[in-house]
Design a protein around this motif. Structure first.
Motif, PDB file in Angstrom:
ATOM      1  N   SER A  91       0.934  -1.644  -0.495  1.00 44.50           N
ATOM      2  CA  SER A  91       0.058   0.088  -0.118  1.00 44.50           C
ATOM      3  C   SER A  91       1.070   1.348   0.368  1.00 44.50           C
ATOM      4  O   SER A  91       0.168   2.175  -0.250  1.00 44.50           O
ATOM      5  CB  SER A  91      -1.021  -0.322   1.304  1.00 44.50           C
ATOM      6  OG  SER A  91      -0.318  -0.040   2.239  1.00 44.50           O
ATOM      7  N   MET A  94       1.964   1.620  -3.102  1.00 45.40           N
ATOM      8  CA  MET A  94       0.191   2.552  -4.759  1.00 45.40           C
ATOM      9  C   MET A  94       0.332   3.735  -3.423  1.00 45.40           C
ATOM     10  O   MET A  94       0.014   5.072  -4.416  1.00 45.40           O
ATOM     11  CB  MET A  94      -0.366   1.464  -4.023  1.00 45.40           C
ATOM     12  CG  MET A  94      -0.132   0.017  -4.437  1.00 45.40           C
ATOM     13  SD  MET A  94       0.264  -0.101  -5.903  1.00 45.40           S
ATOM     14  CE  MET A  94      -0.133  -2.020  -6.829  1.00 45.40           C
ATOM     15  N   LEU A 223     -11.910  -0.390  -0.554  1.00 38.74           N
ATOM     16  CA  LEU A 223     -11.873   1.080  -0.631  1.00 38.74           C
ATOM     17  C   LEU A 223     -12.719   1.849  -0.634  1.00 38.74           C
ATOM     18  O   LEU A 223     -12.326   2.855  -0.284  1.00 38.74           O
ATOM     19  CB  LEU A 223     -11.263   0.902  -1.957  1.00 38.74           C
ATOM     20  CG  LEU A 223     -10.579  -0.337  -2.806  1.00 38.74           C
ATOM     21  CD1 LEU A 223     -10.522  -0.148  -3.792  1.00 38.74           C
ATOM     22  CD2 LEU A 223      -9.045   0.618  -2.656  1.00 38.74           C
ATOM     23  N   MET A 245      -5.972   3.774   0.474  1.00 36.28           N
ATOM     24  CA  MET A 245      -5.286   2.722  -0.036  1.00 36.28           C
ATOM     25  C   MET A 245      -5.177   1.559   0.559  1.00 36.28           C
ATOM     26  O   MET A 245      -5.026   0.624   0.712  1.00 36.28           O
ATOM     27  CB  MET A 245      -3.997   3.005  -0.864  1.00 36.28           C
ATOM     28  CG  MET A 245      -3.423   2.487  -1.955  1.00 36.28           C
ATOM     29  SD  MET A 245      -4.110   1.485  -3.011  1.00 36.28           S
ATOM     30  CE  MET A 245      -3.940   3.253  -4.107  1.00 36.28           C
ATOM     31  N   ILE A 249      -6.068  -2.289   0.276  1.00 34.48           N
ATOM     32  CA  ILE A 249      -4.525  -3.739   0.362  1.00 34.48           C
ATOM     33  C   ILE A 249      -4.232  -4.443   1.174  1.00 34.48           C
ATOM     34  O   ILE A 249      -3.947  -3.847   2.154  1.00 34.48           O
ATOM     35  CB  ILE A 249      -2.952  -2.316  -0.418  1.00 34.48           C
ATOM     36  CG1 ILE A 249      -3.690  -1.873  -1.754  1.00 34.48           C
ATOM     37  CG2 ILE A 249      -2.207  -3.722  -0.826  1.00 34.48           C
ATOM     38  CD1 ILE A 249      -3.883  -2.070  -3.116  1.00 34.48           C
ATOM     39  N   HIS A 280      -5.752  -7.828  -5.665  1.00 31.85           N
ATOM     40  CA  HIS A 280      -5.785  -6.219  -4.531  1.00 31.85           C
ATOM     41  C   HIS A 280      -4.828  -5.484  -5.296  1.00 31.85           C
ATOM     42  O   HIS A 280      -4.932  -3.949  -5.857  1.00 31.85           O
ATOM     43  CB  HIS A 280      -5.547  -6.467  -3.202  1.00 31.85           C
ATOM     44  CG  HIS A 280      -5.033  -6.914  -3.162  1.00 31.85           C
ATOM     45  ND1 HIS A 280      -4.078  -7.054  -1.463  1.00 31.85           N
ATOM     46  CD2 HIS A 280      -3.725  -7.641  -3.155  1.00 31.85           C
ATOM     47  CE1 HIS A 280      -3.260  -7.522  -1.448  1.00 31.85           C
ATOM     48  NE2 HIS A 280      -2.585  -7.562  -2.105  1.00 31.85           N
ATOM     49  N   GLY A 284      -5.213  -2.282  -7.207  1.00 31.27           N
ATOM     50  CA  GLY A 284      -4.435  -0.399  -6.655  1.00 31.27           C
ATOM     51  C   GLY A 284      -3.443   0.127  -7.506  1.00 31.27           C
ATOM     52  O   GLY A 284      -3.047   1.093  -7.815  1.00 31.27           O
TER      53      GLY A 284
END
Length: 300
Positions: A91, A94, A223, A245, A249, A280, A284
């Protein structure tokens, strides 16, 4: 129903998977500092919003949905387990790609990994008992909560502390090694998942439609819950997107490790966690790229 799925890995394979997960946490944690935890105390709104969505809203919503729509027991148990895991280590990447708040993401990853020692076993046991379909399955397995707690501590918290210690003592080495280590551990982890898929290719194709729908809906719900929590706390856009995020994730690697250790014959759980491992990251990445090209984000 999923008894033919070959998920009975050897002790060596289980050790390898746990080692991969620990390596991923170690790599991410080399960049963590005490200041990241202090930031949570100074500016707690964003991490608090994320933790509420992560450990309260998402597991409760998953249990409610799997019960209301009568999701088959093994699939429902896999979904509850994924919902009980902390945010995934990627995460942070991302969030960075999406030009959202990296400090918030890093703080949440650190805090949620520590909180997972208690919250992951607690939520999994609680909501698996509340769902009538999964209650009997969990009772048949006779999971020992202390063993689950110990596994979470060994593969999450201990590597985090070691990574932080290494990063503090060798900052230059840690800075050079962090990105390659993340890439290598992700590649090895994905190879591990691919092998499991390859051994059951026909069965995966048979259940692909149902599984993708369940995973996609649960991921979309995660999300949305993260975004909703950020909006309710009136966070700035960059922080709200970091929270979104982080909640979306999930640490599916931890979920797979738990399944292979405690539920080696629960093929439905492995199917859910396996599809999550790919889905994911795909969603993501797409979301991060969308944010990075969104003019509103660029001026946020």
């Amino acid at each position: 129903m999923y008894a033919d799925i070959q998920v009975a890995f050897s002790p060596q394979s289980l050790l390898l998977l746990n080692g991969i997960l620990a390596g991923m946490i170690f790599g991410v944690s080399m960049g963590l500092r005490r200041e990241d935890f202090a930031r949570v105390l100074r500016q707690p709104r964003a991490p608090a919003a994320g933790l509420v969505a992560q450990f309260i809203l998402l597991p409760a919503a998953t249990c409610l949905a799997t019960t209301a729509f009568a999701v088959p027991a093994e699939l429902a148990l896999g979904m509850i387990l994924i919902a009980s895991c902390p945010g995934g280590t990627f995460s942070n990447i991302m969030t960075w790609l999406g030009r959202a708040s990296v400090p918030v993401s890093v703080s949440m990853t650190a805090i949620s990994s520590i909180a997972a020692i208690v919250m992951t076993p607690l939520n999994f046991g609680l909501y698996a008992q509340l769902n009538p379909a999964t209650r009997d399955l969990l009772r048949d397995i006779s999971l020992q909560p202390l063993n689950l707690l110990l596994l979470v501590a060994l593969v999450l918290v201990l590597p985090m502390l070691l990574g932080m210690s290494f990063g503090k003592r060798h900052p230059r080495v840690a800075e050079r090694a962090e990105k390659p280590m993340r890439a290598v551990t992700l590649l090895v982890f994905l190879c591990f998942v691919v092998v499991a898929f390859a051994r059951n290719q026909t069965l995966f194709m048979d259940y692909a439609g149902q599984l993708l729908l369940l995973v996609a809906l649960q991921n979309a719900g995660a999300l949305l819950l993260g975004n909703l929590a950020g909006r309710l706390m009136r966070l700035p856009q960059s922080e709200r997107r970091a929270v979104t995020m982080e909640v979306g994730i999930q640490n599916s690697a931890l979920g797979l490790s738990i399944i292979f250790t405690f539920f080696p014959h629960a093929g439905g759980m492995m199917l859910i966690a396996g599809f999550w491992s790919f889905w994911h990251l795909l969603v993501g990445l797409c979301l991060a790229l969308y944010w990075s090209h969104n003019s509103e984000v660029a001026h946020a």
